[in-house]
Design an enzyme around this catalytic site. Structure first.
Site, PDB file in Angstrom:
ATOM      1  N   ARG A  74       0.859  -1.182   0.000  1.00  0.00           N
ATOM      2  CA  ARG A  74       0.000   0.000   0.000  1.00  0.00           C
ATOM      3  C   ARG A  74       0.896   1.234   0.000  1.00  0.00           C
ATOM      4  O   ARG A  74       1.499   1.598   1.006  1.00  0.00           O
ATOM      5  CB  ARG A  74      -0.915  -0.006   1.235  1.00  0.00           C
ATOM      6  CG  ARG A  74      -1.921  -1.155   1.246  1.00  0.00           C
ATOM      7  CD  ARG A  74      -2.821  -1.129   0.034  1.00  0.00           C
ATOM      8  NE  ARG A  74      -3.908  -2.099   0.121  1.00  0.00           N
ATOM      9  CZ  ARG A  74      -4.805  -2.303  -0.847  1.00  0.00           C
ATOM     10  NH1 ARG A  74      -4.705  -1.605  -1.989  1.00  0.00           N
ATOM     11  NH2 ARG A  74      -5.772  -3.192  -0.703  1.00  0.00           N
ATOM     12  N   ALA A  86     -10.754  -7.481  -0.279  1.00  0.00           N
ATOM     13  CA  ALA A  86     -11.620  -6.301  -0.300  1.00  0.00           C
ATOM     14  C   ALA A  86     -11.528  -5.640  -1.664  1.00  0.00           C
ATOM     15  O   ALA A  86     -10.575  -5.852  -2.422  1.00  0.00           O
ATOM     16  CB  ALA A  86     -11.212  -5.316   0.795  1.00  0.00           C
ATOM     17  N   LEU A  88     -13.563  -2.299  -4.379  1.00  0.00           N
ATOM     18  CA  LEU A  88     -14.524  -1.229  -4.586  1.00  0.00           C
ATOM     19  C   LEU A  88     -15.857  -1.749  -5.102  1.00  0.00           C
ATOM     20  O   LEU A  88     -15.918  -2.800  -5.760  1.00  0.00           O
ATOM     21  CB  LEU A  88     -13.976  -0.221  -5.603  1.00  0.00           C
ATOM     22  CG  LEU A  88     -12.671   0.499  -5.260  1.00  0.00           C
ATOM     23  CD1 LEU A  88     -12.255   1.368  -6.436  1.00  0.00           C
ATOM     24  CD2 LEU A  88     -12.830   1.322  -4.011  1.00  0.00           C
ATOM     25  N   GLU A 103     -14.641 -10.314  -5.225  1.00  0.00           N
ATOM     26  CA  GLU A 103     -13.338 -10.044  -4.632  1.00  0.00           C
ATOM     27  C   GLU A 103     -12.711 -11.298  -4.047  1.00  0.00           C
ATOM     28  O   GLU A 103     -11.502 -11.514  -4.163  1.00  0.00           O
ATOM     29  CB  GLU A 103     -13.469  -8.956  -3.562  1.00  0.00           C
ATOM     30  CG  GLU A 103     -13.852  -7.595  -4.102  1.00  0.00           C
ATOM     31  CD  GLU A 103     -12.878  -7.059  -5.135  1.00  0.00           C
ATOM     32  OE1 GLU A 103     -11.661  -7.350  -5.035  1.00  0.00           O
ATOM     33  OE2 GLU A 103     -13.322  -6.349  -6.057  1.00  0.00           O
ATOM     34  N   GLU A 107      -9.142 -12.395  -5.658  1.00  0.00           N
ATOM     35  CA  GLU A 107      -7.947 -12.259  -4.848  1.00  0.00           C
ATOM     36  C   GLU A 107      -7.466 -13.575  -4.248  1.00  0.00           C
ATOM     37  O   GLU A 107      -6.286 -13.702  -3.929  1.00  0.00           O
ATOM     38  CB  GLU A 107      -8.187 -11.233  -3.736  1.00  0.00           C
ATOM     39  CG  GLU A 107      -8.440  -9.834  -4.283  1.00  0.00           C
ATOM     40  CD  GLU A 107      -8.414  -8.754  -3.218  1.00  0.00           C
ATOM     41  OE1 GLU A 107      -8.378  -9.088  -2.019  1.00  0.00           O
ATOM     42  OE2 GLU A 107      -8.434  -7.571  -3.594  1.00  0.00           O
ATOM     43  N   GLY A 126     -14.119  11.717   8.989  1.00  0.00           N
ATOM     44  CA  GLY A 126     -13.670  13.094   9.040  1.00  0.00           C
ATOM     45  C   GLY A 126     -13.067  13.576   7.743  1.00  0.00           C
ATOM     46  O   GLY A 126     -12.915  14.788   7.532  1.00  0.00           O
ATOM     47  N   GLU A 130     -16.236   7.246   2.361  1.00  0.00           N
ATOM     48  CA  GLU A 130     -16.174   5.811   2.086  1.00  0.00           C
ATOM     49  C   GLU A 130     -16.941   5.018   3.138  1.00  0.00           C
ATOM     50  O   GLU A 130     -16.756   5.194   4.339  1.00  0.00           O
ATOM     51  CB  GLU A 130     -14.729   5.310   2.060  1.00  0.00           C
ATOM     52  CG  GLU A 130     -14.653   3.813   1.748  1.00  0.00           C
ATOM     53  CD  GLU A 130     -13.250   3.243   1.800  1.00  0.00           C
ATOM     54  OE1 GLU A 130     -13.071   2.107   1.342  1.00  0.00           O
ATOM     55  OE2 GLU A 130     -12.343   3.936   2.293  1.00  0.00           O
ATOM     56  N   GLU A 154      -1.301  -6.123  -7.028  1.00  0.00           N
ATOM     57  CA  GLU A 154      -1.823  -7.467  -6.769  1.00  0.00           C
ATOM     58  C   GLU A 154      -0.910  -8.565  -7.296  1.00  0.00           C
ATOM     59  O   GLU A 154      -1.003  -9.712  -6.874  1.00  0.00           O
ATOM     60  CB  GLU A 154      -3.224  -7.599  -7.365  1.00  0.00           C
ATOM     61  CG  GLU A 154      -4.255  -6.720  -6.650  1.00  0.00           C
ATOM     62  CD  GLU A 154      -5.648  -6.916  -7.207  1.00  0.00           C
ATOM     63  OE1 GLU A 154      -5.780  -7.581  -8.262  1.00  0.00           O
ATOM     64  OE2 GLU A 154      -6.604  -6.410  -6.595  1.00  0.00           O
TER      65      GLU A 154
END
Length: 214
Positions: A74, A86, A88, A103, A107, A126, A130, A154
């Site tokens: 990430r 996970a 979208l 997913e 994955e 905040g 999402e 991936e």
């Protein structure tokens, strides 16, 4: 301080008046919006936030009480994180269960027979809109057909099955940081003491944060 009775705590939809809105950045999947919002005292303040289509995550639990996890780089946090599958919600109004099945297949090349809603969360209210629905998937088996062709981050992904108790310890020790993994394993542990897993909501329970057609 106001005390709340047990069972009376609930998030309430509410929308303060917006006098102006603009989108200074638009990306491939998300964008950034600036709203000018009227505060309770009548003043107006700018609020910047990420506009996000929503996501699903899957805590896949096998018969040996192991959770299927993946390790993925990430870039924003400069870490390779252990996560649960996970992704979208690619299409507005997409059924989140369909997205979760996709997913898990893409994955991990795994399918599941039993699906429940584990929990629904806003990941960073905040600074982003999402919303994520975390599913519990049981009755795991290998998916049919060829594996999904992966690319980009991936392509470097690792897949493992790790005992639930080990993941809980890792979260509490500060060794595991992915929010969906942390929320998922802790919620699963709590659910076992609060009515059991069969008392969880059905897989297509309503989701006001991202309405869909069953």
């Amino acid at each position: 301080m106001v005390e709340k009775e047990a069972g009376a705590l609930r998030d309430v939809p509410r929308q303060w008046r917006v006098t102006a809105s603009e989108t200074p950045f638009e990306g491939a999947k998300t964008s950034v919006r600036t709203d000018r919002v009227v505060m309770p005292d009548g003043s107006v303040a700018a609020r910047d936030y990420q506009v996000h289509p929503g996501s699903v995550a899957v805590l896949a639990l096998d018969e040996q009480d192991r959770v299927l996890v993946i390790s993925q780089y990430r870039h924003p946090v400069r870490h390779k994180l252990w996560e649960i599958p996970a992704g979208l919600l690619d299409v507005p109004g997409e059924n989140p269960l369909s997205a979760a099945r996709r997913e898990l297949y893409e994955e991990a090349h795994v399918k599941a027979e039993d699906w429940r809603v584990l929990t629904d969360v806003y990941t960073s209210p905040g600074g982003s809109d999402e919303a994520v629905r975390v599913f519990l998937a049981r009755g795991l088996s290998d998916a049919d057909g060829e594996r999904f062709e992966v690319s980009d981050e991936e392509a470097d992904m690792e897949v493992a099955r790790v005992p639930l108790a080990q993941l809980v310890r890792g979260v509490l020790a500060g060794d595991l940081h992915n929010n969906c993994l942390a929320i998922g394993v802790l919620a699963l542990t709590a659910a076992r003491t609060e009515g059991g897993l069969d008392a969880l909501r059905p897989a297509e329970a309503p989701w006001p944060a991202r309405p869909f057609r069953a």
